[in-house]
Design a protein around this motif. Structure first.
Motif, PDB file in Angstrom:
ATOM      1  N   LYS A  39       0.855  -1.194   0.000  1.00  0.00           N
ATOM      2  CA  LYS A  39       0.000   0.000   0.000  1.00  0.00           C
ATOM      3  C   LYS A  39       0.890   1.243   0.000  1.00  0.00           C
ATOM      4  CE  LYS A  39      -3.385  -2.423   2.784  1.00  0.00           C
ATOM      5  NZ  LYS A  39      -3.923  -2.571   4.140  1.00  0.00           N
ATOM      6  N   PRO A  40       0.590   2.214  -0.883  1.00  0.00           N
ATOM      7  CA  PRO A  40       1.369   3.450  -0.866  1.00  0.00           C
ATOM      8  C   PRO A  40       1.084   4.251   0.406  1.00  0.00           C
ATOM      9  CG  PRO A  40      -0.485   3.654  -2.378  1.00  0.00           C
ATOM     10  CD  PRO A  40      -0.470   2.229  -1.893  1.00  0.00           C
ATOM     11  N   VAL A  41       2.151   4.767   0.987  1.00  0.00           N
ATOM     12  CA  VAL A  41       2.030   5.551   2.223  1.00  0.00           C
ATOM     13  C   VAL A  41       2.481   6.981   1.932  1.00  0.00           C
ATOM     14  CG1 VAL A  41       2.804   5.807   4.612  1.00  0.00           C
ATOM     15  CG2 VAL A  41       2.450   3.510   3.647  1.00  0.00           C
ATOM     16  N   TRP A  42       1.655   7.946   2.281  1.00  0.00           N
ATOM     17  CA  TRP A  42       1.972   9.357   2.098  1.00  0.00           C
ATOM     18  C   TRP A  42       2.672   9.838   3.366  1.00  0.00           C
ATOM     19  CZ3 TRP A  42       2.341  12.302  -1.923  1.00  0.00           C
ATOM     20  CH2 TRP A  42       2.353  13.691  -1.785  1.00  0.00           C
ATOM     21  N   LEU A  43       3.999  10.060   3.260  1.00  0.00           N
ATOM     22  CA  LEU A  43       4.787  10.418   4.437  1.00  0.00           C
ATOM     23  C   LEU A  43       5.094  11.915   4.502  1.00  0.00           C
ATOM     24  CD1 LEU A  43       7.426   7.597   5.047  1.00  0.00           C
ATOM     25  CD2 LEU A  43       5.487   8.268   6.453  1.00  0.00           C
ATOM     26  N   SER A  44       4.050  12.720   4.418  1.00  0.00           N
ATOM     27  CA  SER A  44       4.234  14.158   4.628  1.00  0.00           C
ATOM     28  C   SER A  44       4.734  14.359   6.059  1.00  0.00           C
ATOM     29  CB  SER A  44       2.915  14.897   4.435  1.00  0.00           C
ATOM     30  OG  SER A  44       1.984  14.488   5.433  1.00  0.00           O
ATOM     31  N   GLU A  45       5.274  15.531   6.335  1.00  0.00           N
ATOM     32  CA  GLU A  45       5.738  15.804   7.695  1.00  0.00           C
ATOM     33  C   GLU A  45       4.589  15.694   8.691  1.00  0.00           C
ATOM     34  OE1 GLU A  45       8.181  19.307   8.099  1.00  0.00           O
ATOM     35  OE2 GLU A  45       9.245  18.833   6.241  1.00  0.00           O
ATOM     36  N   VAL A  56      -3.059   3.092  19.943  1.00  0.00           N
ATOM     37  CA  VAL A  56      -3.955   2.017  19.521  1.00  0.00           C
ATOM     38  C   VAL A  56      -5.116   1.866  20.484  1.00  0.00           C
ATOM     39  CG1 VAL A  56      -2.227   0.731  18.241  1.00  0.00           C
ATOM     40  CG2 VAL A  56      -2.517   0.290  20.664  1.00  0.00           C
ATOM     41  N   PRO A  57      -6.234   1.363  19.998  1.00  0.00           N
ATOM     42  CA  PRO A  57      -6.505   1.031  18.599  1.00  0.00           C
ATOM     43  C   PRO A  57      -6.722   2.305  17.785  1.00  0.00           C
ATOM     44  CG  PRO A  57      -8.487   0.693  19.888  1.00  0.00           C
ATOM     45  CD  PRO A  57      -7.400   1.117  20.853  1.00  0.00           C
ATOM     46  N   VAL A  58      -6.286   2.268  16.519  1.00  0.00           N
ATOM     47  CA  VAL A  58      -6.402   3.449  15.684  1.00  0.00           C
ATOM     48  C   VAL A  58      -6.513   3.047  14.213  1.00  0.00           C
ATOM     49  CG1 VAL A  58      -3.903   3.769  15.424  1.00  0.00           C
ATOM     50  CG2 VAL A  58      -5.427   5.743  15.203  1.00  0.00           C
ATOM     51  N   THR A  59      -7.295   3.791  13.480  1.00  0.00           N
ATOM     52  CA  THR A  59      -7.352   3.658  12.025  1.00  0.00           C
ATOM     53  C   THR A  59      -6.762   4.924  11.446  1.00  0.00           C
ATOM     54  OG1 THR A  59      -9.306   2.242  12.106  1.00  0.00           O
ATOM     55  CG2 THR A  59      -8.849   3.363  10.017  1.00  0.00           C
ATOM     56  N   LEU A  60      -5.745   4.754  10.615  1.00  0.00           N
ATOM     57  CA  LEU A  60      -5.049   5.889  10.021  1.00  0.00           C
ATOM     58  C   LEU A  60      -5.252   5.900   8.513  1.00  0.00           C
ATOM     59  CD1 LEU A  60      -1.605   5.518  11.837  1.00  0.00           C
ATOM     60  CD2 LEU A  60      -3.403   7.183  12.360  1.00  0.00           C
ATOM     61  N   LYS A  61      -5.425   7.080   7.975  1.00  0.00           N
ATOM     62  CA  LYS A  61      -5.388   7.237   6.519  1.00  0.00           C
ATOM     63  C   LYS A  61      -3.905   7.310   6.169  1.00  0.00           C
ATOM     64  CE  LYS A  61      -6.439  10.187   2.627  1.00  0.00           C
ATOM     65  NZ  LYS A  61      -6.856  11.509   2.166  1.00  0.00           N
ATOM     66  N   ILE A  62      -3.404   6.264   5.512  1.00  0.00           N
ATOM     67  CA  ILE A  62      -1.973   6.217   5.236  1.00  0.00           C
ATOM     68  C   ILE A  62      -1.624   6.730   3.848  1.00  0.00           C
ATOM     69  CG2 ILE A  62      -1.558   4.369   6.907  1.00  0.00           C
ATOM     70  CD1 ILE A  62      -1.312   2.437   4.491  1.00  0.00           C
ATOM     71  N   GLY A  63      -2.612   6.816   2.965  1.00  0.00           N
ATOM     72  CA  GLY A  63      -2.330   7.296   1.619  1.00  0.00           C
ATOM     73  C   GLY A  63      -3.561   7.239   0.752  1.00  0.00           C
ATOM     74  N   ALA A  70      -8.971   7.054  -0.700  1.00  0.00           N
ATOM     75  CA  ALA A  70      -8.234   6.941   0.559  1.00  0.00           C
ATOM     76  C   ALA A  70      -7.921   5.487   0.903  1.00  0.00           C
ATOM     77  CB  ALA A  70      -9.023   7.581   1.685  1.00  0.00           C
ATOM     78  N   ILE A  71      -6.716   5.294   1.431  1.00  0.00           N
ATOM     79  CA  ILE A  71      -6.300   3.981   1.924  1.00  0.00           C
ATOM     80  C   ILE A  71      -6.152   4.098   3.436  1.00  0.00           C
ATOM     81  CG2 ILE A  71      -4.477   2.239   1.926  1.00  0.00           C
ATOM     82  CD1 ILE A  71      -3.792   3.168  -0.930  1.00  0.00           C
ATOM     83  N   PHE A  72      -6.887   3.254   4.147  1.00  0.00           N
ATOM     84  CA  PHE A  72      -6.855   3.259   5.609  1.00  0.00           C
ATOM     85  C   PHE A  72      -6.194   1.979   6.105  1.00  0.00           C
ATOM     86  CE2 PHE A  72     -10.395   5.995   4.452  1.00  0.00           C
ATOM     87  CZ  PHE A  72     -10.193   7.084   5.268  1.00  0.00           C
ATOM     88  N   GLU A  73      -5.572   2.093   7.246  1.00  0.00           N
ATOM     89  CA  GLU A  73      -4.977   0.924   7.904  1.00  0.00           C
ATOM     90  C   GLU A  73      -5.376   0.988   9.375  1.00  0.00           C
ATOM     91  OE1 GLU A  73      -2.979  -2.637   7.847  1.00  0.00           O
ATOM     92  OE2 GLU A  73      -3.204  -1.327   6.116  1.00  0.00           O
ATOM     93  N   THR A  74      -5.853  -0.139   9.892  1.00  0.00           N
ATOM     94  CA  THR A  74      -6.247  -0.211  11.291  1.00  0.00           C
ATOM     95  C   THR A  74      -5.174  -0.962  12.070  1.00  0.00           C
ATOM     96  OG1 THR A  74      -8.595  -0.155  10.732  1.00  0.00           O
ATOM     97  CG2 THR A  74      -8.022  -1.024  12.905  1.00  0.00           C
TER      98      THR A  74
END
Length: 120
Positions: A39-45, A56-63, A70-74
Motif C-alpha cells: 500500500k502506498p504511504v503518504w509520508l508528509s511531515e 492504539v486502537p487506531v485507524t489511520l489514513k496512510i495514503g 483513501a487507503i486506511f490501515e487499522t
C-alpha cells in the motif's frame, strides 16, 4: 539559458541549484515513494508526526490509491503500530542517506572548469 546569462552564473549559484534539486528529489521520494504491505504511504511531515503520536486502537489514513481513493490501515496492537512507524522512519532515513551520498559523491569538476568562482 543564453550564453550571456550562463557566463554570469557563479559556481556557487550552480552548486546551490544542483543541491536544491537533490534535496527536492529526496523530499519527494520520502513523501511519495514508500510502500508498506503493498500500500502506498503518504509520508508528509504532518503524517509522520501523526503516525508517531497515534495510540492504539487506531485507524489511520496512510495514503491514496492511483484513483485518489483513501487507503486506511487499522492498528489494533502497539506492536503493529510500532512496526509500521519504524518502517516509515527506516524509509525516510534511507532516502536521506541516499541524498547525502549523492551530494558527497557529486563530481563538481565539469562545473568548476566552466563557471567562475564568486568574487568576494
Amino acid at each position: 539559458l543564453p550564453k550571456k546569462q550562463l557566463s554570469q552564473l557563479t559556481l556557487q549559484v550552480v552548486k546551490d541549484a544542483i543541491l536544491n534539486d537533490i534535496n527536492e528529489r529526496v523530499r519527494e521520494q520520502i513523501i511519495g515513494g514508500f510502500v508498506w504491505n503493498e500500500k502506498p504511504v503518504w509520508l508528509s511531515e504532518e503524517n509522520q508526526l501523526n503516525f508517531g503520536q497515534a495510540v492504539v486502537p487506531v485507524t489511520l489514513k496512510i495514503g491514496e490509491d492511483s484513483d485518489g481513493k483513501a487507503i486506511f490501515e487499522t492498528f489494533t496492537t502497539q506492536a503493529q503500530l510500532k512496526s509500521f512507524f519504524n518502517a516509515c522512519m527506516a524509509w525516510k532515513q534511507q532516502c536521506l542517506q541516499n541524498g547525502w551520498s549523492e551530494k558527497d559523491n557529486f563530481d563538481w569538476s565539469p562545473y568548476e572548469n566552466y563557471f567562475k568562482e564568486e568574487e568576494t
